[in-house]
Design a protein around this motif. Sequence first.
Motif, short mmCIF file in Angstrom:
data_model
loop_
_atom_site.label_atom_id
_atom_site.label_comp_id
_atom_site.label_asym_id
_atom_site.label_seq_id
_atom_site.Cartn_x
_atom_site.Cartn_y
_atom_site.Cartn_z
N LYS A 1 0.84 -1.19 0.00
CA LYS A 1 0.00 0.00 0.00
C LYS A 1 0.89 1.25 0.00
CE LYS A 1 -3.35 2.49 2.81
NZ LYS A 1 -4.01 2.57 4.13
N ARG A 93 -0.02 9.42 -7.96
CA ARG A 93 -0.96 8.57 -8.68
C ARG A 93 -0.24 7.30 -9.06
NH1 ARG A 93 -5.57 9.53 -11.38
NH2 ARG A 93 -5.32 11.80 -11.29
N GLY A 102 -6.95 5.33 -10.92
CA GLY A 102 -7.55 6.65 -10.79
C GLY A 102 -7.33 7.31 -9.45
N LYS A 103 -6.64 6.65 -8.52
CA LYS A 103 -6.60 7.14 -7.15
C LYS A 103 -5.33 7.90 -6.84
CE LYS A 103 -7.61 3.92 -4.17
NZ LYS A 103 -7.67 2.59 -3.52
N LEU A 104 -5.50 9.02 -6.14
CA LEU A 104 -4.37 9.76 -5.60
C LEU A 104 -4.19 9.39 -4.14
CD1 LEU A 104 -4.81 13.42 -6.95
CD2 LEU A 104 -3.19 11.69 -7.73
N TYR B 33 -14.39 12.77 -7.95
CA TYR B 33 -13.83 12.15 -6.74
C TYR B 33 -14.43 12.81 -5.50
CZ TYR B 33 -10.20 11.43 -10.32
OH TYR B 33 -9.52 11.13 -11.48
N TYR B 35 -13.29 13.21 -1.38
CA TYR B 35 -12.26 13.03 -0.37
C TYR B 35 -12.78 13.52 0.97
CZ TYR B 35 -8.87 12.63 -4.21
OH TYR B 35 -8.18 12.26 -5.34
N LEU B 45 -9.42 9.17 0.10
CA LEU B 45 -10.40 8.97 -0.96
C LEU B 45 -11.57 8.13 -0.47
CD1 LEU B 45 -10.99 9.42 -4.01
CD2 LEU B 45 -9.81 7.24 -4.42
N TYR B 48 -14.74 7.26 -6.11
CA TYR B 48 -14.45 7.97 -7.34
C TYR B 48 -15.22 7.33 -8.50
CZ TYR B 48 -10.91 4.36 -8.42
OH TYR B 48 -10.25 3.18 -8.67
N GLN B 50 -15.17 7.25 -12.86
CA GLN B 50 -14.44 7.60 -14.07
C GLN B 50 -15.36 7.83 -15.26
OE1 GLN B 50 -11.43 4.48 -14.25
NE2 GLN B 50 -10.05 5.70 -13.01
N LYS B 57 -15.14 2.17 -4.99
CA LYS B 57 -14.83 2.53 -3.62
C LYS B 57 -13.38 2.99 -3.51
CE LYS B 57 -18.09 -0.64 -1.41
NZ LYS B 57 -18.25 -1.78 -0.46
N GLY B 58 -13.20 3.98 -2.65
CA GLY B 58 -11.86 4.39 -2.32
C GLY B 58 -11.37 3.68 -1.07
N ASP B 59 -10.55 4.37 -0.29
CA ASP B 59 -9.94 3.74 0.88
C ASP B 59 -10.84 3.70 2.10
OD1 ASP B 59 -6.96 5.41 -0.17
OD2 ASP B 59 -7.50 3.30 -0.48
N SER B 94 -11.58 15.59 -12.95
CA SER B 94 -10.42 15.63 -13.83
C SER B 94 -10.78 15.02 -15.19
CB SER B 94 -9.25 14.85 -13.23
OG SER B 94 -9.50 13.46 -13.24
N ARG B 96 -9.70 12.28 -17.20
CA ARG B 96 -8.97 11.02 -17.02
C ARG B 96 -7.94 11.18 -15.91
NH1 ARG B 96 -9.32 7.12 -20.69
NH2 ARG B 96 -7.12 6.59 -20.54
#
Lengths: 116, 111
Positions: A1, A93, A102-104, B33, B35, B45, B48, B50, B57-59, B94, B96
């Motif tokens: 991670k 990224r 797609g994740k930052l 996105y 946050y 995150l 998000y 696209q 799902k993010g984190d 954004s 992409r």
Amino acid sequence: KQEVTQIPAALSVPEGENLVLNCSFTDSAIYNLQWFRQDPGKGLTSLLLIQSSQREQTSGRLNASLDKSSGRSTLYIAASQPGDSATYLCAVRPRAGGTSYGKLTFGQGTILTVHP
Amino acid sequence: DGGITQSPKYLFRKEGQNVTLSCEQNLNHDAMYWYRQDPGQGLRLIYYSQIVNDFQKGDIAEGYSVSREKKESFPLTVTSAQKNPTAFYLCASSIRTDTQYFGPGTRLTVL
């Protein structure tokens, strides 16, 4: 991670000084790295974006460098001004092709105060 | 005048309530996105998207839900299942994988 760390957490300097903010990341498989500025209670403003194939980017008094192999980036601010006071965040990224493309991932930020 | 708008700027929620945060963009961006930012921490995150009608799902997605029925809109619902929702919520969009542009944020407080 992926983990992103920014040092120092806070920095206070007199006006006119040149300064360096540091960002390190644990996974060098990145697509790009971005530096943002955040004023208190506001959203983020993008400052510089460095692609993984690049070594540095410059915009005015700002210069950002990237050493992907060592997992480090620095943001150099020349001739600092009180208006530069803000929180500076870096974000990476992941490399294209993975599910997390797609994740930052953000660092926790450096709070900069430039006093007159 | 192009950009990203978030509303409301401040939101107060009682225990057990669901609340929805609005995010709209007129930049014609495909990706959007959400946050969460807690004091002294970076952004994490939540979700998000696209493309329209698709999101991931993010984190920290637990206790949150989203929809993406229109390209320009990506609302976030904070459900009663989110145990510690007090935070600053930021929406971004954004093209992409290009630079993400952020909205002004919504500060949510649980009473």
